[in-house]
Design an enzyme around this catalytic site. Structure first.
Site, PDB file in Angstrom:
ATOM      1  N   CYS A   5     -19.539  -3.853 -17.643  1.00  0.00           N
ATOM      2  CA  CYS A   5     -19.444  -3.387 -15.896  1.00  0.00           C
ATOM      3  C   CYS A   5     -19.932  -4.287 -14.934  1.00  0.00           C
ATOM      4  O   CYS A   5     -21.272  -4.308 -15.535  1.00  0.00           O
ATOM      5  CB  CYS A   5     -20.164  -2.158 -15.408  1.00  0.00           C
ATOM      6  N   CYS A  36     -14.093   1.486 -14.683  1.00  0.00           N
ATOM      7  CA  CYS A  36     -14.650   2.659 -14.510  1.00  0.00           C
ATOM      8  C   CYS A  36     -13.671   3.560 -14.118  1.00  0.00           C
ATOM      9  O   CYS A  36     -13.139   4.226 -13.674  1.00  0.00           O
ATOM     10  CB  CYS A  36     -15.645   2.062 -13.016  1.00  0.00           C
ATOM     11  N   CYS A  77     -25.873   1.092 -11.053  1.00  0.00           N
ATOM     12  CA  CYS A  77     -25.286   2.057 -11.784  1.00  0.00           C
ATOM     13  C   CYS A  77     -26.111   3.003 -12.541  1.00  0.00           C
ATOM     14  O   CYS A  77     -27.098   3.604 -13.145  1.00  0.00           O
ATOM     15  CB  CYS A  77     -24.156   2.393 -12.581  1.00  0.00           C
ATOM     16  N   GLU A 100       1.085  -1.287  -0.103  1.00  0.00           N
ATOM     17  CA  GLU A 100       0.202   0.184   0.313  1.00  0.00           C
ATOM     18  C   GLU A 100       0.929   1.833  -0.167  1.00  0.00           C
ATOM     19  O   GLU A 100       0.497   2.424  -0.675  1.00  0.00           O
ATOM     20  CB  GLU A 100      -0.869   0.101   0.938  1.00  0.00           C
ATOM     21  N   CYS A 149     -18.354   0.589 -19.511  1.00  0.00           N
ATOM     22  CA  CYS A 149     -19.235  -0.194 -18.804  1.00  0.00           C
ATOM     23  C   CYS A 149     -20.353  -0.997 -19.405  1.00  0.00           C
ATOM     24  O   CYS A 149     -20.817  -1.446 -19.264  1.00  0.00           O
ATOM     25  CB  CYS A 149     -20.668   1.751 -19.150  1.00  0.00           C
TER      26      CYS A 149
HETATM   27 FE1  SF4 Z   1     -19.162   3.378 -13.987  1.00  0.00          FE
HETATM   28 FE2  SF4 Z   1     -21.507   2.736 -13.804  1.00  0.00          FE
HETATM   29 FE3  SF4 Z   1     -20.050   2.493 -16.211  1.00  0.00          FE
HETATM   30 FE4  SF4 Z   1     -19.788   0.424 -14.413  1.00  0.00          FE
HETATM   31  S1  SF4 Z   1     -21.966   1.014 -15.558  1.00  0.00           S
HETATM   32  S2  SF4 Z   1     -18.400   1.342 -15.622  1.00  0.00           S
HETATM   33  S3  SF4 Z   1     -19.484   1.608 -12.496  1.00  0.00           S
HETATM   34  S4  SF4 Z   1     -19.865   4.493 -14.843  1.00  0.00           S
END
Ligand code: SF4
Ligand code: ZN
Length: 492
Positions: free
Chosen positions: A278, A268, A284, A112, A275
């Site tokens: 994702c 993201c 989201c 870290e 997205c």
């Molecule tokens: Fe980010 Fe939302 Fe896109 Fe997922 S859906 S990559 S959380 S902006």
């Protein structure tokens, strides 16, 4: 602050774990209860009373994780994705294979600290060499600072290595070699360990159900819940910590935190989030908003009247998490409308009249008068040509008069405004001031006596000027006066 953790290669040391296809076992580590009795089976989000960062009167549901079922689903999707897609990194391997709790915490701690301000790909090699050389706190405590600095060379921000070693010495000498066992104690007892690092060590190596907030987490959470207020402001940061603490998976907090950061680092991302790929896209709200907008736009294209009114914010007047009313949603940015940082303050615009006062010195060389600035404030104690701040909106003639008044004292003789020669303007931008120097020059004849009662001042040759403690701005001013056909060459 935010730490860059972009996608990087994987370390050689983890090949075995990678080949094993899945999470390596945790030998010797007591298995954690899947769901400790005191934790309810469904631990919810922000809207749930009694939960960390719980109900917030005056906050719209838009910004909250109010549905426990949704929180549970989000945790599940994120962890499943992490199990499948996570990058194999040497510290992640140690965090699950190292049976000794102090060694495990130490291994996470080192990673870290190295990852602060430094990219994953760069850290891997340093990390492997470090852990090979100093596999335990005790080994590090016995190292010399020289050795630490040598190994750290090239990683930057050297004080990190030094502080890590100092803290290791403290654990060995004052805490009997036992790492503090909670995030709170880690932060309290270890120098150089802040809220983020403490949360990371405690969740990853002890399984403490505590959240973390770094730059990646800020981005993901702001998008998930449409938080558009300045993401570096204390109320927003507090809110994000409360969210992270409420969201963190109770049975796998370390993996959950790493998953959230990994999502920010690889999916993201700041400018081009993926997205479509994702794992939490169905949760989201930034994405939802973008989809609604697209739907609305296509209805308009088809000539249909919009059935849903265009929602600009969460509907709560003066909402602390929505963007300021003046900063409208930019459709071209999509989900990257979030997060937002406050616009940098515009630098203050100032004008200063300054005069390159010159005389023929005793030895025939040209000399220039420089005076010392006050010992506090901007450019404290530096030397400059006699200068005077100008009120805004003065005409050139008025500027000359102000400067002449100021110069009489220095010149020790009356100065006619007409004898000032306008040279030009020099702009210099300090961090918070956009300064324009209106540069004049004035050639003095005869003996000039300085008033020793006023600020320190001296006559210097060009060479002495360059060797003096003068600001960059004044060097520019001097350069400007030399770019002009110099007075002394024109003859006077
Ligand atoms: Fe980010 Fe939302 Fe896109 Fe997922 S859906 S990559 S959380 S902006
Ligand atoms: Zn709002």
């Amino acid at each position: 602050g935010p730490r860059p953790r972009p996608p990087g290669g994987s370390g050689g040391a983890v090949a075995a774990a990678a080949a094993a296809g899945g999470r390596p076992p945790r030998p010797g580590r007591a298995p954690r209860a899947q769901r400790p009795a005191e934790v309810p089976a469904r631990r919810g989000g922000c809207g749930e009373p009694g939960v960390a960062g719980g109900r917030q009167p005056g906050l719209s549901a838009l910004h909250l994780f109010g549905d426990p079922a949704e929180v549970e689903a989000l945790r599940g999707s994120l962890l499943a994705w992490y199990d499948e897609c996570k990058r194999d990194l040497p510290w992640r391997v140690l965090a699950v294979t190292e049976p000794d709790v102090n060694r495990r915490a130490y291994a996470v701690w080192v990673s870290e600290i190295m990852l602060q301000q430094t990219q994953v790909a760069t850290v891997i090699d340093y990390y492997n060499r470090w852990m090979q050389k100093w596999p335990t706190l005790q080994a590090l405590a016995e190292a010399s600072l020289e050795e630490v600095n040598e190994l750290w060379a090239g990683l930057g921000y050297y004080s990190r290595g030094k502080r890590l070693q100092e803290a290791a010495r403290k654990v060995v000498s004052e805490l009997a070699g036992q790492m503090p066992r909670t995030a709170e104690d880690l932060q309290k007892l270890l120098p150089g360990v802040g809220r983020y690092t403490a949360g990371a060590i405690a969740s990853i190596s002890y399984g403490q159900a505590t959240g973390v907030v770094d730059g990646n987490v800020i981005r993901v959470l702001c998008r998930l819940r449409c938080i558009g207020a300045d993401s570096s402001s204390p109320p927003v940061i507090d809110r994000l910590w409360a969210m992270a603490n409420a969201l963190v998976d109770r049975s796998r907090p370390g993996d959950f935190n790493q998953a959230l950061m990994e999502l920010g680092a690889t999916v993201c991302t700041p400018k081009a989030p993926l997205c479509g790929e994702c794992p939490v896209k169905q949760h989201c709200r930034a994405r939802l908003r973008v989809e609604k907008e697209l739907a609305l736009a296509s209805r308009k294209l088809l000539g249909k009247l919009p059935v849903v009114p265009d929602v600009e914010d969460c509907g709560v007047g003066g909402c602390p998490l929505c963007p300021p009313a003046a900063e409208l949603w930019d459709s071209s940015l999509g989900v990257t409308n979030f997060p937002r940082k406050a616009a940098k303050k515009q630098p203050r615009v100032e004008q200063t009249a300054t005069c390159v006062l010159e005389r023929r010195g005793r030895r025939g060389a040209l000399e220039y008068l420089i005076v010392q600035r006050p010992s506090s404030g901007l450019l404290a104690g530096l030397w400059e040509f006699p200068s005077v701040p100008l009120a805004p909106g003065l005409q050139q003639e008025q500027q000359r008069e102000v400067l002449v008044d100021h110069l009489q004292a220095w010149a020790g003789q009356p100065v006619a405004a007409g004898s000032l020669r306008f040279i030009g303007e020099v702009v210099h931008v300090f961090s918070h001031i956009h300064q324009t120097y209106v540069v004049y020059s004035l050639s003095l004849d005869g003996d000039v006596t300085l008033d020793l009662a006023s600020s320190p001042s001296r006559w210097v040759t060009e060479e002495e000027f360059r060797a003096s403690a003068v600001s960059t701005a004044m060097k520019k001013v001097f350069g400007e006066s030399w770019d002009f056909p110099p007075l002394h060459l024109l003859g006077s």
